[in-house]
Design an enzyme around this catalytic site. Sequence first.
Site, PDB file in Angstrom:
ATOM      1  N   LYS A 117     -15.567 -15.103 -54.892  1.00  0.00           N
ATOM      2  CA  LYS A 117     -14.572 -14.053 -54.618  1.00  0.00           C
ATOM      3  C   LYS A 117     -14.982 -12.713 -55.220  1.00  0.00           C
ATOM      4  O   LYS A 117     -14.607 -11.665 -54.713  1.00  0.00           O
ATOM      5  CB  LYS A 117     -13.181 -14.471 -55.117  1.00  0.00           C
ATOM      6  CG  LYS A 117     -12.549 -15.519 -54.225  1.00  0.00           C
ATOM      7  CD  LYS A 117     -11.030 -15.418 -54.210  1.00  0.00           C
ATOM      8  CE  LYS A 117     -10.439 -16.343 -53.158  1.00  0.00           C
ATOM      9  NZ  LYS A 117      -8.994 -16.506 -53.268  1.00  0.00           N
ATOM     10  N   LYS A 199     -16.580 -23.155 -45.856  1.00  0.00           N
ATOM     11  CA  LYS A 199     -15.286 -23.837 -45.645  1.00  0.00           C
ATOM     12  C   LYS A 199     -14.378 -22.986 -44.751  1.00  0.00           C
ATOM     13  O   LYS A 199     -14.483 -21.752 -44.755  1.00  0.00           O
ATOM     14  CB  LYS A 199     -14.617 -24.177 -46.977  1.00  0.00           C
ATOM     15  CG  LYS A 199     -13.887 -23.031 -47.632  1.00  0.00           C
ATOM     16  CD  LYS A 199     -12.942 -23.505 -48.736  1.00  0.00           C
ATOM     17  CE  LYS A 199     -12.270 -22.276 -49.345  1.00  0.00           C
ATOM     18  NZ  LYS A 199     -11.307 -22.523 -50.378  1.00  0.00           N
ATOM     19  N   LYS A 202      -8.389 -19.121 -44.590  1.00  0.00           N
ATOM     20  CA  LYS A 202      -7.430 -18.224 -43.928  1.00  0.00           C
ATOM     21  C   LYS A 202      -7.794 -16.764 -44.140  1.00  0.00           C
ATOM     22  O   LYS A 202      -7.306 -15.900 -43.441  1.00  0.00           O
ATOM     23  CB  LYS A 202      -5.991 -18.511 -44.371  1.00  0.00           C
ATOM     24  CG  LYS A 202      -5.732 -18.687 -45.857  1.00  0.00           C
ATOM     25  CD  LYS A 202      -4.314 -19.187 -46.059  1.00  0.00           C
ATOM     26  CE  LYS A 202      -3.894 -19.640 -47.445  1.00  0.00           C
ATOM     27  NZ  LYS A 202      -4.633 -20.536 -48.240  1.00  0.00           N
TER      28      LYS A 202
HETATM   29  P1  TYM Z   1      -5.387 -22.746 -51.259  1.00  0.00           P
HETATM   30  O1  TYM Z   1      -4.142 -21.985 -51.012  1.00  0.00           O
HETATM   31  O2  TYM Z   1      -6.683 -22.067 -51.028  1.00  0.00           O
HETATM   32  O3  TYM Z   1      -5.386 -24.062 -50.389  1.00  0.00           O
HETATM   33  C1  TYM Z   1      -4.283 -24.979 -50.404  1.00  0.00           C
HETATM   34  C2  TYM Z   1      -4.808 -26.395 -50.271  1.00  0.00           C
HETATM   35  O4  TYM Z   1      -5.606 -26.527 -49.102  1.00  0.00           O
HETATM   36  C3  TYM Z   1      -6.881 -27.055 -49.446  1.00  0.00           C
HETATM   37  N1  TYM Z   1      -7.907 -26.434 -48.560  1.00  0.00           N
HETATM   38  C4  TYM Z   1      -8.724 -27.119 -47.767  1.00  0.00           C
HETATM   39  N2  TYM Z   1      -8.880 -28.434 -47.550  1.00  0.00           N
HETATM   40  C5  TYM Z   1      -9.807 -28.820 -46.654  1.00  0.00           C
HETATM   41  N3  TYM Z   1     -10.605 -27.942 -45.985  1.00  0.00           N
HETATM   42  C6  TYM Z   1     -10.494 -26.613 -46.164  1.00  0.00           C
HETATM   43  N4  TYM Z   1     -11.272 -25.773 -45.476  1.00  0.00           N
HETATM   44  C7  TYM Z   1      -9.520 -26.137 -47.102  1.00  0.00           C
HETATM   45  N5  TYM Z   1      -9.147 -24.908 -47.519  1.00  0.00           N
HETATM   46  C8  TYM Z   1      -8.160 -25.111 -48.420  1.00  0.00           C
HETATM   47  C9  TYM Z   1      -7.099 -26.649 -50.901  1.00  0.00           C
HETATM   48  O5  TYM Z   1      -8.015 -27.493 -51.549  1.00  0.00           O
HETATM   49  C10 TYM Z   1      -5.699 -26.798 -51.453  1.00  0.00           C
HETATM   50  O6  TYM Z   1      -5.444 -28.155 -51.789  1.00  0.00           O
HETATM   51  N6  TYM Z   1      -5.683 -22.593 -56.240  1.00  0.00           N
HETATM   52  C11 TYM Z   1      -5.093 -23.309 -55.116  1.00  0.00           C
HETATM   53  C12 TYM Z   1      -3.586 -23.260 -55.131  1.00  0.00           C
HETATM   54  C13 TYM Z   1      -2.967 -23.753 -56.392  1.00  0.00           C
HETATM   55  C14 TYM Z   1      -2.846 -25.102 -56.803  1.00  0.00           C
HETATM   56  C15 TYM Z   1      -2.163 -25.059 -58.040  1.00  0.00           C
HETATM   57  C16 TYM Z   1      -3.267 -26.317 -56.257  1.00  0.00           C
HETATM   58  C17 TYM Z   1      -2.370 -22.964 -57.324  1.00  0.00           C
HETATM   59  N7  TYM Z   1      -1.889 -23.756 -58.313  1.00  0.00           N
HETATM   60  C18 TYM Z   1      -1.868 -26.226 -58.757  1.00  0.00           C
HETATM   61  C19 TYM Z   1      -2.971 -27.486 -56.980  1.00  0.00           C
HETATM   62  C20 TYM Z   1      -2.289 -27.425 -58.205  1.00  0.00           C
HETATM   63  C21 TYM Z   1      -5.564 -22.638 -53.842  1.00  0.00           C
HETATM   64  O7  TYM Z   1      -5.968 -21.519 -53.815  1.00  0.00           O
HETATM   65  O8  TYM Z   1      -5.363 -23.387 -52.724  1.00  0.00           O
END
Ligand code: TYM
Length: 336
Positions: A117, A199, A202
């Site tokens: 990032k 990956k 969004k």
């Molecule tokens: P975020 O918002 O990027 O994504 C949310 C969830 O989706 C999963 N994910 C994917 N899984 C498969 N293929 C992909 N291309 C893909 N892109 C995203 C992510 O692994 C996630 O499970 N930091 C985290 C959010 C967060 C969080 C937490 C998660 C904040 N606090 C506490 C667990 C526990 C994030 O940015 O996810």
Amino acid sequence: MEEQVKKKKVLSLIQPSGTPTLGNYLGALKNWNEIAEEYDCAFGVADLHAITVRQDPAKFREQIRNMYALLIAIGLDPEKNILFVQSQVPTHAQLAWILDCYTQFGEMSRMTQFKDKSKTHADNVNVGLFAYPALMAADILLYQADLVPVGADQKQHLEIARDIADRFNGIYGQTFTSPEPLFVKEGARVMSLADPTKKMSKSDANPKGFISMLDTPDVIMKKFKSAVTDSDACVKYAEGKDGVNNLMSIYSACTGKSYDAIEAEFAGKGYGDFKVAVAEAAIEELRPVQDKFNQLINERAYLEDCMKQNAEIATKISQRTLDKAMKKIGFYQFKG
Ligand code: TYM
């Protein structure tokens, strides 16, 4: 007397930094619904995490509401699970600061998401972006979560949350549950349709790379038809066939079919037929969620009621952990 078996606690959040993708759905949201049947769950919209990247205020507000509505649209019941918006629960930011002070600069510097990032947002490499995993650890530890369902991209952040918990417990005695990750088998890493070595995200600048959960059937079909594959013309899961492997993984996650069954189904057929089948499976997978979302998003008062009630519950539960941690550190406690 019948013995009550205590359910394990589960927590996971998703950022409202755009409409979630098919990757978010297959890697996370779809499974949250199943997980909610078995465990004691809290799920949240990670809006504090989202401001590590600059957000347009009006769009941001809408995205938070959309994401909250989507959590309900996938089938999560806000009466049975805790469904909260992170910024509406003040304990998250409070514990995050504390955990910042129990996290080393060196270990944070190794986070690959920070490195990536910092490159994509080179004009805004802020301290929040760097400290992001400590906020994520706070989210998890506040609820004493045993299990954290995430996609494979969050593995490193989960490991650091465990390290922080273990370190704090090592200094002060048992305070936080050390969380375990919970990865799905298929869909744990959905790749970009335009560049299957990256990956699906969004925030991808190329909209052809990702399927948004709210894309119309026409758009989904078009995007899958233009998905990058290879020149083999053979539907087979193999090394070096990143594009086809990704489509097979999506098809498998949507239909439950094994790779062997998929290879047999498309033996002797070209990629054209295969891509249409994957698109149709994704359209059918998302259809019920989209229908429910479209109905819910107009029920603003209901959504706000759910947010308020759940924020109250989440604050009450998480406050207990925050108080415990603060007491152990030695913050002043009133006697009376
Ligand atoms: P975020 O918002 O990027 O994504 C949310 C969830 O989706 C999963 N994910 C994917 N899984 C498969 N293929 C992909 N291309 C893909 N892109 C995203 C992510 O692994 C996630 O499970 N930091 C985290 C959010 C967060 C969080 C937490 C998660 C904040 N606090 C506490 C667990 C526990 C994030 O940015 O996810």
